[in-house]
Structures are given as structure tokens and as C-alpha cells.
Design an enzyme around this catalytic site. Structure first.
Site, PDB file in Angstrom:
ATOM      1  N   SER A 155      25.521 -42.243 -45.677  1.00  0.00           N
ATOM      2  CA  SER A 155      24.758 -42.214 -46.926  1.00  0.00           C
ATOM      3  C   SER A 155      23.315 -42.635 -46.692  1.00  0.00           C
ATOM      4  CB  SER A 155      25.412 -43.125 -47.971  1.00  0.00           C
ATOM      5  OG  SER A 155      25.505 -44.457 -47.510  1.00  0.00           O
ATOM      6  N   TYR A 156      23.095 -43.582 -45.798  1.00  0.00           N
ATOM      7  CA  TYR A 156      21.739 -44.015 -45.451  1.00  0.00           C
ATOM      8  C   TYR A 156      20.971 -42.864 -44.807  1.00  0.00           C
ATOM      9  CZ  TYR A 156      18.101 -46.554 -42.858  1.00  0.00           C
ATOM     10  OH  TYR A 156      16.913 -46.970 -42.329  1.00  0.00           O
ATOM     11  N   ALA A 157      21.626 -42.162 -43.872  1.00  0.00           N
ATOM     12  CA  ALA A 157      20.987 -41.026 -43.208  1.00  0.00           C
ATOM     13  C   ALA A 157      20.667 -39.921 -44.203  1.00  0.00           C
ATOM     14  CB  ALA A 157      21.897 -40.505 -42.100  1.00  0.00           C
ATOM     15  N   LYS A 160      17.691 -40.987 -46.477  1.00  0.00           N
ATOM     16  CA  LYS A 160      16.399 -40.933 -45.797  1.00  0.00           C
ATOM     17  C   LYS A 160      16.006 -39.500 -45.452  1.00  0.00           C
ATOM     18  CE  LYS A 160      15.271 -45.341 -45.578  1.00  0.00           C
ATOM     19  NZ  LYS A 160      14.025 -45.874 -46.154  1.00  0.00           N
TER      20      LYS A 160
END
Length: 261
Positions: A155-157, A160
Site C-alpha cells: 500500500s505504501y508503494a 507513492k
């Protein structure tokens, strides 16, 4: 001083590169407006900046709430009279899991902070930047959006990655106001958060810290894990007048570990 007399808002000011950017921006002559969720931490950074002769204010800010984004901008205007730069560095780490058992329903919160939070802040500074004839926005993203990290936060990838797409879209729309929008894709950042992560990793792998750090550095052409202070300087360069003709760009800042085509 490359930021002399500029007023720069920085979100996501925590113990990693956020605080490094704040301190360095002040050293480079900027008046800094700091936002993050933890007011006590922000107050400590502001105190350090002022003790060193710089100018800074801080306001607890949750970028998932538009009213709080507007309040941070208003605080900067009240204190310093203008807004010249914005660095979107706020993020939520998300889960560390493989896709097959990842909690997709929880991704929305991560995306809301990293990608939509950057959009809210960018929209909030538009009118103040128009009023002074332009400005610069930098969205701090991650190499992980291009180079998957097994077991890392998907989810972070994804969030971003959306931020870098957002960068180009906003840049195309606001260039007519002389507002530049760029993004940096960060790799490893050697500072307190990564140092703590290394300690946790080696406790499971049985390696020494030196062995693990060496294995990471060996994958990086420059031969070192990029220090967060040096990476912070790269972000600040994109706020400065040295990059007046750069907009819609995504700059990889990772010592050469990942070279995007």
C-alpha cells in the site's frame, strides 16, 4: 544560501528525513513552516532551528483532513506573510505483507495520507503561491514504487506511485501560474528510522549490523547507504531557484541502486 527569504512548508516532519529537511532549509535561509501529527516533536525541531538563528513555526497537522491542511497554510501566512515552497513528505507506512494475505481494505488510509494528502496540501498553497508570482512543490516518493520489496508494504508503494503520477498531472495544470511541481523517489535513507530498522532485521537474521549494512551498500553503485542529510539537500534543490526550469520531473535519489529507464 539557496533558499534565502523563501517561506517553505514541510509536512511529515518526523525523526527521519523530515527533520533533516527542516533544519537544512533553515540553514539555507528559508523560513520554515512544519507540519506533522506530533506537536511535541515539532516543537523540539522548531526550538533547535530558532536556537541556531533560524525562523520556524509548527502546527500539528493531519493531511488527511483538508481543514488542517488549510490551517497549516494559514499559520505560515500569518507568521511570514507568504508561501514560496511546499514539500509533501507526510506518509503512513502501511502493512508489511505479501499480496495474497494483505489487507486491501486498509490500503485506502495509506493512500489518503501519502497521495491525497499531497494533493490537499498542493491545492491549499495554490492561491498564496499565485499571489507571489509562483512557487515550487516537491512530492517525496519512494524507489519502492518501481522496485518491489518482497514483504514490504504494497500500500505504501502504491500510494507513492500515485504521488508521482499526481506530480505530473498537477505540474501540467499549474505551470501557467509559474508553479513548479516535481517529485523525488528516495531509496535507503541512512538516519534514525533506518538505523532502528537494521537493528530489528539483524536480530532475526543473525548477521551483525556491519554485515547487513555492507550487504545493502554493496548493491548501491556509490557504495554507501545515502545519508538522509544529503538526500534532504537534493529535495531542497528542487524548491530553490536553481531548478526554475524543472517541472513535472521525477528524480531518483538512491545512490544509483535503482536507475529508472
Amino acid at each position: 544560501m539557496i533558499l534565502k527569504d523563501k517561506v517553505v512548508i514541510i509536512t511529515g516532519v518526523g525523526p527521519g528525513m523530515g527533520q533533516a529537511m527542516a533544519r537544512l532549509a533553515a540553514q539555507e535561509g528559508a523560513k520554515v513552516v512544519l507540519g506533522a501529527r506530533k506537536q511535541a516533536f515539532l516543537d523540539g525541531v522548531v526550538a533547535d532551528i530558532r536556537a541556531a538563528g533560524g525562523e520556524a513555526i509548527a502546527k500539528s497537522t493531519d493531511v488527511s483532513i483538508r481543514a488542517e491542511c488549510d490551517a497549516l497554510v494559514a499559520a505560515g501566512l500569518e507568521a511570514f506573510g507568504r508561501i514560496d515552497g511546499l514539500i509533501n513528505s507526510a506518509y503512513m507506512g502501511g502493512e508489511n505483507a505479501q499480496f495474497d494475505d494483505g489487507d486491501i481494505e486498509a490500503w485506502g488510509q495509506v493512500i489518503d495520507v501519502a497521495a491525497l494528502g499531497a494533493a490537499r496540501m498542493a491545492q491549499a498553497v495554490l492561491e498564496p503561491m499565485k499571489a507571489v508570482g509562483g512557487g515550487a512543490i516537491v512530492n517525496v516518493a519512494t524507489m519502492q514504487s518501481l522496485k518491489p520489496l518482497p514483504g514490504g508494504s504494497i500500500s505504501y508503494a502504491v500510494a507513492k506511485g500515485a504521488m508521482t503520477t499526481l506530480t505530473r498531472q498537477i505540474a501540467a495544470d499549474v505551470g501557467k501560474y509559474n508553479i513548479r511541481v516535481n517529485s523525488t523517489r528516495m531509496g535507503w535513507l541512512w538516519g534514525e528510522p533506518v538505523q532502528n530498522a537494521v537493528k530489528q532485521i539483524v536480530s532475526y537474521t543473525g548477521q551483525t549490523e556491519e554485515e547487513y549494512i555492507g550487504s545493502v551498500a554493496a548493491r548501491i553503485p556509490l557504495g554507501v547507504i545515502p545519508p538522509e542529510e544529503e538526500c534532504a539537500r537534493t529535495v531542497l534543490m528542487l524548491v530553490s531557484d536553481y531548478t526554475k526550469m524543472v517541472t513535472g520531473a521525477v528524480l531518483d535519489v538512491n545512490g544509483g541502486e535503482w536507475m529508472a529507464p
